[in-house]
Write an enzyme that holds these catalytic residues in place. Structure first.
Site, PDB file in Angstrom:
ATOM      1  CG  HIS A 174      42.277  43.876  51.675  1.00  0.00           C
ATOM      2  ND1 HIS A 174      42.408  43.908  50.306  1.00  0.00           N
ATOM      3  CD2 HIS A 174      42.979  44.941  52.147  1.00  0.00           C
ATOM      4  CE1 HIS A 174      43.155  44.947  49.970  1.00  0.00           C
ATOM      5  NE2 HIS A 174      43.514  45.583  51.060  1.00  0.00           N
ATOM      6  CB  CYS A 224      41.207  47.725  50.248  1.00  0.00           C
ATOM      7  SG  CYS A 224      42.738  48.538  49.857  1.00  0.00           S
ATOM      8  CG  ASN A 254      46.517  46.373  49.143  1.00  0.00           C
ATOM      9  OD1 ASN A 254      45.507  46.163  48.470  1.00  0.00           O
ATOM     10  ND2 ASN A 254      46.512  47.142  50.209  1.00  0.00           N
TER      11      ASN A 254
END
Ligand code: ACO
Length: 345
Positions: free
Chosen positions: A272, A132, A302
């Site tokens: 994020h 990520c 996500n």
């Protein structure tokens, strides 16, 4: 800027004497697949509820790519949109860097596949993997090529088809992830400081908090590995959560310190998009106002390396960032990895 004007911030890269060279984001673009998977849809697939997912994560829905749509397709479309906005033609691209944990295949790189799809025949191309955190890592790598005058135009892409490594029988993880891509065209722009600094960090001691056991040299695909569901991602949610808050706060604080900036000077924080509670906790620790935090995870979940790239594009297109604004991007992911970047937009 006239010599008598007090600088608005410190540019940590200035000491390297790049002779006026800066690295700016010329334009951004993003693409998400059209299919929407809602929390109500997930209630029919695993033992979960919209209430649990919403209160624990903030996610309401996510996008799922078609079977015939791959990470390179998502990335290529995001790239086309960014290039169109930047007024850059495919033959002007010198380098393509793709951040992904879901490449179309182990090799060749997804960057090479995207190069072919967008027709950037002159460019070099490679993938990087920092889960990520990948988009910030890729931005920093691209920036180095621009500042060193090796290349003039670098295309940085974060692209994921996480649905291909999601265990749709595991309620602990399947509610969290989605597919999508974001892209940025990097160039040197006069009268701009651009990417002021980027902090990158990693801790391989905690690699087992979030990983995919199968498919690599340690556990190549076999009937047994497939039957044991080793080709899906696994995560220790609670530990990952704690580490995320800590690492994102530390990285963001370091990035601000390098630029001698107080958080109040930041127009928008692009964190994020993993979990609303993580974002709120990081924002609170940084002393940020709620309106400084950009959040779109309710729509996409996500999307790993694509997450901040998509968020950045939405923030720009919706007018929440304008040229000259200072923005802070902050990320966290498997590895463990983390990062933060300050950009004068
Ligand atoms: N629906 C209903 N119940 C569930 C679900 C679900 N989808 N998932 C888990 N539960 C249950 C658990 O089984 C547990 O039940 P139990 O108490 O009977 O054992 C209970 O809910 C609580 O589970 P917790 O794990 O304690 O829930 P928590 O509040 O920690 O939230 C979550 C879990 C959302 C995963 C959170 O820990 C999180 O967001 N972690 C961080 C994820 C992250 O940031 N990842 C970033 C990197 S991703 C990358 O790099 C690809």
């Amino acid at each position: 800027m006239s010599p008598t004007t007090t600088p608005k911030f410190r540019n940590p890269r200035a000491k390297h004497n790049f002779q006026g060279r800066t690295c700016s984001v010329a334009a951004v673009g993003s693409y998400v697949p059209s299919r929407i998977l809602t929390n109500a849809d997930l209630e029919k697939m695993v033992d979960t509820s919209d209430e649990w997912i919403t209160t624990r994560t903030g996610i309401k829905e996510r996008r799922i790519a078609a079977e015939s749509e791959f990470t390179s397709d998502l990335g290529a479309e995001a790239a086309r949109r960014a290039m169109a906005r930047a007024g850059v033609t495919p033959d002007q691209i010198d380098l393509i860097i793709v951040a992904t944990i879901t490449p179309d295949m182990p090799f060749p790189s997804t960057a090479c596949l995207i190069q072919q799809k967008i027709g950037a025949r002159r460019s070099a191309a490679f993938d990087i993997e920092a889960a990520c955190s990948g988009f910030i890592y890729a931005l920093e790598i691209g920036q180095q090529f621009i500042m060193s005058r090796t290349y003039d135009t670098v295309l940085v892409i974060g692209a994921e088809k996480l649905s291909s490594i999601t265990d749709w029988k595991d309620r602990n993880t399947c509610v969290l992830f989605g597919d999508g891509a974001g892209a940025a065209v990097l160039r040197s722009r006069p009268n701009s400081h651009g990417l002021l600094t980027a902090v990158m960090g990693a801790d391989g001691e905690k690699a087992d908090l979030l990983f995919m056991p199968g498919g690599g040299s340690r556990c190549p695909a076999s009937l047994e590995s497939v039957n044991s569901r080793l080709h899906f991602l696994r995560m220790e949610g609670k530990e990952t959560f704690k580490n995320a808050v800590q690492a994102m706060h530390t990285a963001a604080t370091e990035a601000l310190k390098r630029c001698e900036l107080d958080i109040s000077r930041i127009k928008l924080i692009i964190p994020h998009q993993a979990n609303r509670r993580i974002i709120d906790a990081v924002g609170e620790r940084l002393g940020a106002r709620p309106d400084q935090l950009f959040v779109n995870l309710e729509k996409y979940g996500n999307t790993s390396a694509a997450s901040v790239a998509i968020a950045l594009d939405e923030a720009v297109q919706s007018g929440r960032i304008e040229r000259g604004d200072l923005i802070l991007m902050v990320v966290f992911g498997a590895g463990l990895t983390w990062g933060a970047a300050v950009i004068e937009w």
